[in-house]
Design a protein around this motif. Sequence first.
Motif, PDB file in Angstrom:
ATOM      1  N   GLY A  89      22.534  56.119  11.878  1.00 47.48           N
ATOM      2  CA  GLY A  89      23.009  55.567  13.140  1.00 47.48           C
ATOM      3  C   GLY A  89      24.412  55.006  13.053  1.00 47.48           C
ATOM      4  O   GLY A  89      25.059  54.780  14.077  1.00 47.48           O
ATOM      5  N   GLN A  90      24.918  54.789  11.833  1.00 43.49           N
ATOM      6  CA  GLN A  90      26.279  54.279  11.657  1.00 43.49           C
ATOM      7  C   GLN A  90      27.239  55.440  11.425  1.00 43.49           C
ATOM      8  O   GLN A  90      26.829  56.576  11.158  1.00 43.49           O
ATOM      9  N   SER A  91      28.528  55.168  11.540  1.00 41.27           N
ATOM     10  CA  SER A  91      29.538  56.210  11.335  1.00 41.27           C
ATOM     11  C   SER A  91      30.699  55.668  10.529  1.00 41.27           C
ATOM     12  O   SER A  91      30.887  54.452  10.405  1.00 41.27           O
ATOM     13  N   LEU A  92      31.462  56.585   9.976  1.00 40.92           N
ATOM     14  CA  LEU A  92      32.599  56.226   9.132  1.00 40.92           C
ATOM     15  C   LEU A  92      33.747  57.180   9.407  1.00 40.92           C
ATOM     16  O   LEU A  92      33.580  58.407   9.347  1.00 40.92           O
ATOM     17  N   SER A  93      34.923  56.630   9.713  1.00 39.31           N
ATOM     18  CA  SER A  93      36.119  57.452   9.883  1.00 39.31           C
ATOM     19  C   SER A  93      36.739  57.690   8.518  1.00 39.31           C
ATOM     20  O   SER A  93      36.985  56.750   7.760  1.00 39.31           O
ATOM     21  N   VAL A  94      36.985  58.955   8.201  1.00 38.45           N
ATOM     22  CA  VAL A  94      37.579  59.298   6.909  1.00 38.45           C
ATOM     23  C   VAL A  94      38.893  60.055   7.122  1.00 38.45           C
ATOM     24  O   VAL A  94      39.173  61.059   6.489  1.00 38.45           O
ATOM     25  N   GLY A  95      39.698  59.555   8.026  1.00 34.60           N
ATOM     26  CA  GLY A  95      41.014  60.143   8.259  1.00 34.60           C
ATOM     27  C   GLY A  95      40.995  61.124   9.410  1.00 34.60           C
ATOM     28  O   GLY A  95      41.162  60.747  10.569  1.00 34.60           O
ATOM     29  N   ASP A  96      40.778  62.410   9.096  1.00 32.24           N
ATOM     30  CA  ASP A  96      40.859  63.432  10.136  1.00 32.24           C
ATOM     31  C   ASP A  96      39.510  63.766  10.745  1.00 32.24           C
ATOM     32  O   ASP A  96      39.379  64.706  11.518  1.00 32.24           O
ATOM     33  N   ARG A  97      38.470  63.017  10.402  1.00 29.78           N
ATOM     34  CA  ARG A  97      37.143  63.294  10.952  1.00 29.78           C
ATOM     35  C   ARG A  97      36.271  62.053  10.872  1.00 29.78           C
ATOM     36  O   ARG A  97      36.582  61.101  10.152  1.00 29.78           O
ATOM     37  N   THR A  98      35.180  62.075  11.600  1.00 32.20           N
ATOM     38  CA  THR A  98      34.211  60.988  11.558  1.00 32.20           C
ATOM     39  C   THR A  98      32.881  61.535  11.049  1.00 32.20           C
ATOM     40  O   THR A  98      32.424  62.602  11.490  1.00 32.20           O
ATOM     41  N   LEU A  99      32.295  60.821  10.120  1.00 33.80           N
ATOM     42  CA  LEU A  99      30.987  61.183   9.594  1.00 33.80           C
ATOM     43  C   LEU A  99      29.938  60.280  10.232  1.00 33.80           C
ATOM     44  O   LEU A  99      30.070  59.051  10.188  1.00 33.80           O
ATOM     45  N   ARG A 100      28.935  60.872  10.848  1.00 35.86           N
ATOM     46  CA  ARG A 100      27.845  60.118  11.473  1.00 35.86           C
ATOM     47  C   ARG A 100      26.582  60.293  10.639  1.00 35.86           C
ATOM     48  O   ARG A 100      26.158  61.416  10.353  1.00 35.86           O
TER      49      ARG A 100
END
Length: 238
Positions: A89-100
Amino acid sequence: MTNSRNKALLLALSAAAAATALTAATLPAQAAPAPRAEAPALGWHPCAKPGGPATQECADLPVPLDYDDPAGPQVSPLPLDRVYLLNPGQSLSVGDRTLRAFRPPLFDNPATVGFFDDRTGTCYSSDCFGAPLPTADLATCPDVAEVDAEDLKAAQLLWASVDSPWAQNVDPARFLATADPLRSAGPGTVLSTHLPPATGLTPRLLDTLTAVPGLTPYTGPDQAALEQMLATFAPGPH
């Protein structure tokens, strides 16, 4: 399907027996242990993070790349500021994309987390859709579409019965609801450990999940079966 299941199981058991026999036949005499290297003194330094304890300290301890060569090349552990814990349910921005993050429908560890990559439309499902495939060529093929659809389904159900035995006792409706995040995301490619990449096959993978609740529990070989298989392998030359 039953024949495919039996072939996949026989392949897995034969491979295990071959590895055991080969190891027993070729294992060299145990060498004397290498001299124990003396651990260096740790240099502690402040490393407080926002929101963390103000008194937090860290130390780096390089370790050998090869423990049989303790004086050889060294490597430092991954710095803590490169580690990020993410729950479903959480997400992480890793520069050029977001991982959900999401919880895959099948897993062998309650800490398992899968990811959706919003840039490529790829789903990283951990080992949710694994399958023991009958040949090395199929296991390493660039797209699992090369595997016969019925053979793939049988192998995935075998994997589910071995890797996620808890799913045999769940309520079917509640279990199938856990696939909703995957269905909603509709990833173009699903990457799963123990399976070649699956491109454009997400609906088929989800359909396979419907047969998981109520699967016949997997029963592995007993000692007599192992000894029978080992007897078919001639020991290798010394």
